[in-house]
Write an enzyme that holds these catalytic residues in place. Structure first.
Site, short mmCIF file in Angstrom:
data_model
loop_
_atom_site.label_atom_id
_atom_site.label_comp_id
_atom_site.label_asym_id
_atom_site.label_seq_id
_atom_site.Cartn_x
_atom_site.Cartn_y
_atom_site.Cartn_z
N LYS A 119 -44.17 24.45 -43.97
CA LYS A 119 -45.23 24.34 -44.98
C LYS A 119 -46.01 25.64 -45.05
O LYS A 119 -46.25 26.18 -46.13
CB LYS A 119 -46.18 23.20 -44.60
CG LYS A 119 -47.49 23.20 -45.39
CD LYS A 119 -48.42 22.08 -44.99
CE LYS A 119 -49.28 22.39 -43.83
NZ LYS A 119 -50.51 23.15 -44.13
N ASN A 120 -46.38 26.17 -43.88
CA ASN A 120 -47.28 27.33 -43.86
C ASN A 120 -46.57 28.66 -44.11
O ASN A 120 -47.21 29.71 -44.13
CB ASN A 120 -48.08 27.36 -42.57
CG ASN A 120 -49.09 26.23 -42.53
OD1 ASN A 120 -49.34 25.58 -43.55
ND2 ASN A 120 -49.63 25.95 -41.36
N CYS A 132 -58.05 20.98 -44.78
CA CYS A 132 -58.48 19.97 -43.81
C CYS A 132 -59.88 20.26 -43.29
O CYS A 132 -60.27 21.41 -43.12
CB CYS A 132 -57.49 19.93 -42.64
SG CYS A 132 -55.96 19.12 -43.09
N ARG A 146 -64.41 27.03 -42.32
CA ARG A 146 -63.29 27.73 -43.01
C ARG A 146 -63.79 28.72 -44.06
O ARG A 146 -63.44 28.63 -45.24
CB ARG A 146 -62.32 26.72 -43.59
CG ARG A 146 -61.87 25.72 -42.53
CD ARG A 146 -60.71 24.91 -42.91
NE ARG A 146 -59.46 25.67 -42.79
CZ ARG A 146 -58.27 25.14 -43.07
NH1 ARG A 146 -58.20 23.91 -43.50
NH2 ARG A 146 -57.17 25.86 -42.94
N ASP A 166 -52.65 24.07 -34.41
CA ASP A 166 -52.08 22.98 -35.22
C ASP A 166 -51.33 21.95 -34.38
O ASP A 166 -50.89 20.93 -34.91
CB ASP A 166 -51.15 23.53 -36.30
CG ASP A 166 -51.92 24.29 -37.36
OD1 ASP A 166 -51.28 24.99 -38.16
OD2 ASP A 166 -53.16 24.22 -37.36
N ARG A 177 -49.46 15.78 -46.29
CA ARG A 177 -49.70 17.18 -46.68
C ARG A 177 -48.76 18.11 -45.92
O ARG A 177 -48.35 19.16 -46.42
CB ARG A 177 -51.14 17.59 -46.37
CG ARG A 177 -52.17 16.80 -47.12
CD ARG A 177 -53.54 17.29 -46.85
NE ARG A 177 -53.68 18.70 -47.26
CZ ARG A 177 -54.85 19.31 -47.38
NH1 ARG A 177 -55.96 18.66 -47.09
NH2 ARG A 177 -54.91 20.57 -47.76
C1 EPZ Z 1 -53.72 28.85 -41.59
O1 EPZ Z 1 -55.02 28.53 -42.06
C2 EPZ Z 1 -52.94 27.55 -41.63
N1 EPZ Z 1 -52.89 27.04 -42.99
C3 EPZ Z 1 -53.62 26.52 -40.71
O2 EPZ Z 1 -52.78 25.35 -40.71
C4 EPZ Z 1 -53.69 27.07 -39.30
O3 EPZ Z 1 -54.39 26.16 -38.48
C5 EPZ Z 1 -54.42 28.43 -39.31
O4 EPZ Z 1 -53.77 29.33 -40.23
C6 EPZ Z 1 -54.45 29.07 -37.94
O5 EPZ Z 1 -53.15 29.25 -37.46
C7 EPZ Z 1 -52.04 27.60 -43.87
O6 EPZ Z 1 -51.32 28.52 -43.56
C8 EPZ Z 1 -52.02 26.99 -45.24
P1 EPZ Z 1 -57.20 31.42 -40.38
P2 EPZ Z 1 -56.09 29.70 -42.38
O7 EPZ Z 1 -57.65 32.23 -41.51
O8 EPZ Z 1 -55.40 30.86 -42.97
C9 EPZ Z 1 -61.81 31.80 -39.39
C10 EPZ Z 1 -52.28 23.06 -40.86
O9 EPZ Z 1 -52.61 22.08 -40.19
N2 EPZ Z 1 -61.86 32.60 -40.63
O10 EPZ Z 1 -56.25 32.00 -39.40
O11 EPZ Z 1 -57.21 29.10 -43.11
C11 EPZ Z 1 -61.54 30.32 -39.68
O12 EPZ Z 1 -62.73 29.65 -40.01
C12 EPZ Z 1 -53.32 24.12 -41.22
O13 EPZ Z 1 -51.11 23.29 -41.27
C13 EPZ Z 1 -63.07 33.22 -40.96
O14 EPZ Z 1 -64.05 33.11 -40.24
O15 EPZ Z 1 -56.56 30.05 -40.88
C14 EPZ Z 1 -60.94 29.84 -38.40
O16 EPZ Z 1 -61.98 29.56 -37.48
C15 EPZ Z 1 -54.69 23.79 -40.67
N3 EPZ Z 1 -63.13 33.94 -42.11
C16 EPZ Z 1 -60.13 31.05 -37.92
O17 EPZ Z 1 -60.68 32.19 -38.61
C17 EPZ Z 1 -62.05 34.09 -42.94
O18 EPZ Z 1 -62.17 34.79 -43.98
C18 EPZ Z 1 -58.63 30.97 -38.23
O19 EPZ Z 1 -58.51 30.86 -39.62
C19 EPZ Z 1 -60.85 33.45 -42.58
C20 EPZ Z 1 -60.77 32.71 -41.42
#
Ligand code: EPZ
Length: 416
Positions: free
Chosen positions: A22-23, A116, A121, A305, A397
């Protein structure tokens, strides 16, 4: 609203094939915005989030249609740069359209993403990096208004190894003339897969999978035929399901090196694991030992995850286990539902303490989010008696026909 109905305690035994990730599919679909030509994504699993991204491409003027298991995408005639709240807010991956729209059309108006409920986020890293690369960005009335401009720099440093920000910036730079570098980039396999897809379309990207990615912008990207990597989180979920039911499974289309952190913990719990080229075999003991502790981290650390799923496993293992959630600040919402099943769990901020029980019992529970819902399914499989799980649309999802695959392995589960 559909529910899962589970009669627990069946051992999971047999073989099952994992789906495409998915990701990986979600950012690749966003990347199609930049491609002037037809892209065929082979065996593109129809997760509901993937279908939502296809609706987004159609709303922007692209074509997205299913041809059997494949998805045919053609954004040659894409000419809209606005994404409404209705389309953007259900999924996190809608924010992945920002970089590609700026790269292709030079401007974008995108509503804030959803996803989610596992933390705030924010998207500050996405926006600050695009601003450093010359984009003029204004946030107003729930929308991000963006326009391409003259880059202040060609080197951006991510304050956190954000998966989505790395993907967004990598895509934006793919059509930006000259050389760009992303420092402290995320290293997840899905980043490598996105870079491989973009390269298949003609992009020039080096270093994906390391913490420095170099992109040489090209004039245009051409269509291609591509198959994304298998879903490592689905794979990890099934490994944990088999471990929790004292089962013996072979997972096909499964890349063990993408799950090294989990596999090491499952071996600590007493599972026998054999890793093939594109398959994983697991045989579990009748009762699992504690894995002692798990800390979630960016790749190749233990994936956030799989955090809810490993907490479910700890709930029926021997002894006491600790789980530290270091990536998202609010990813224990599902614990309250596990308590209804007789699990002994407490958490304070990012630390979860689980005392393993030799028996947990079926109950009526509610999915709180995608991976939390998956954890409830795993617990239901290990419970004495019947469990109903509502709000399974969260689970859909990121798992495709989850119940069918579990039935194939001997589980007593149905969608009602
Ligand atoms: C991706 O989300 C995945 N989703 C998530 O999978 C996964 O948990 C996550 O990466 C971490 O591996 C998709 O790829 C669609 P991040 P993403 O940006 O990109 C903070 C699932 O269950 N952050 O790496 O949103 C954020 O709040 C989903 O399949 C900021 O602060 O994750 C978090 O604490 C859930 N500012 C951390 O970084 C930003 O601009 C990691 O977020 C961006 C992120």
């Amino acid at each position: 609203m559909a529910k899962f109905f589970i009669n627990g305690k069946n051992r999971l035994c047999g073989e099952v094939e994992m789906d495409t990730a998915k990701n990986a599919l979600l950012p690749i679909l966003a990347g199609c915005i930049m491609v002037e030509g037809k892209v065929t994504l082979e065996k593109a699993t129809a997760y509901t989030d993937v279908e939502a991204m296809c609706d987004i491409l159609r709303a922007l003027g692209g074509v997205a249609q299913r041809k059997g298991d494949d998805l045919e995408i053609d954004c040659s005639s894409l000419d809209k740069c606005e994404l409404s709240h209705e389309l953007a807010s259900p999924v996190r991956s809608s924010i992945f359209t920002l970089g590609p729209l700026l790269a292709r059309l030079g401007k974008a108006k995108v509503a804030y993403p959803g996803g989610c409920d596992i933390g705030l986020r924010p998207i500050d890293i996405h926006l600050s990096s695009l601003r450093q690369l010359g984009c003029k960005i204004v946030e107003k009335n729930g929308y991000i208004y963006a326009e391409k401009g003259k880059p202040l720099t060609r080197e951006v440093f991510l304050s956190f190894q954000s998966v989505g920000a790395t993907e967004n910036i990598m895509m934006f730079c793919a059509l930006l003339p000259g050389e760009s570098k992303i420092y402290n980039s995320a290293k997840e396999p899905e980043i490598v897969d996105l870079a491989r897809f973009l390269s298949c379309c003609g992009a020039k990207i080096e270093g994906a999978g390391t913490d420095v990615i170099t992109i040489i912008g090209v004039e245009r990207l051409e269509g291609c035929r591509y198959r994304a990597i298998s879903d490592r989180i689905e794979c990890g979920t099934f490994l944990i399901a088999a471990a929790m039911t004292g089962g013996e499974v072979k997972l096909e289309n499964a890349v063990s090196k993408h799950n090294s952190a989990l596999i090491e913990k499952l071996k600590t719990c007493g599972c026998l694991i054999k890793e093939g080229d594109n398959e994983i075999f697991l045989s579990a003991p009748k009762r699992l030992e504690s894995f002692v502790d798990v800390e979630t981290a960016v790749y190749p650390g233990f994936p956030t995850d799989l955090q809810p799923q490993i907490v479910a496993l700890a709930s029926i293992a021997k002894g006491c286990s600790l789980v530290f959630e270091n990536v998202f600040e609010n990813r224990f919402n599902y614990v309250g539902e596990l308590l209804k099943m007789g699990c002994d769990i407490r958490f304070k901020s990012s630390i979860c303490i689980i005392r393993g029980k030799d028996k947990i019992f079926g109950a009526d529970v509610v999915s709180t989010d995608l991976r939390g819902g998956a954890a409830l399914v795993l617990a239901g499989l290990a419970c004495e008696g019947y469990t109903t799980i509502s709000r399974v649309e969260f689970v859909d999802r990121g798992y495709f026909h989850l119940e069918d695959k579990l039935v194939q392995l001997g589980a007593d589960i149905k969608r009602i």
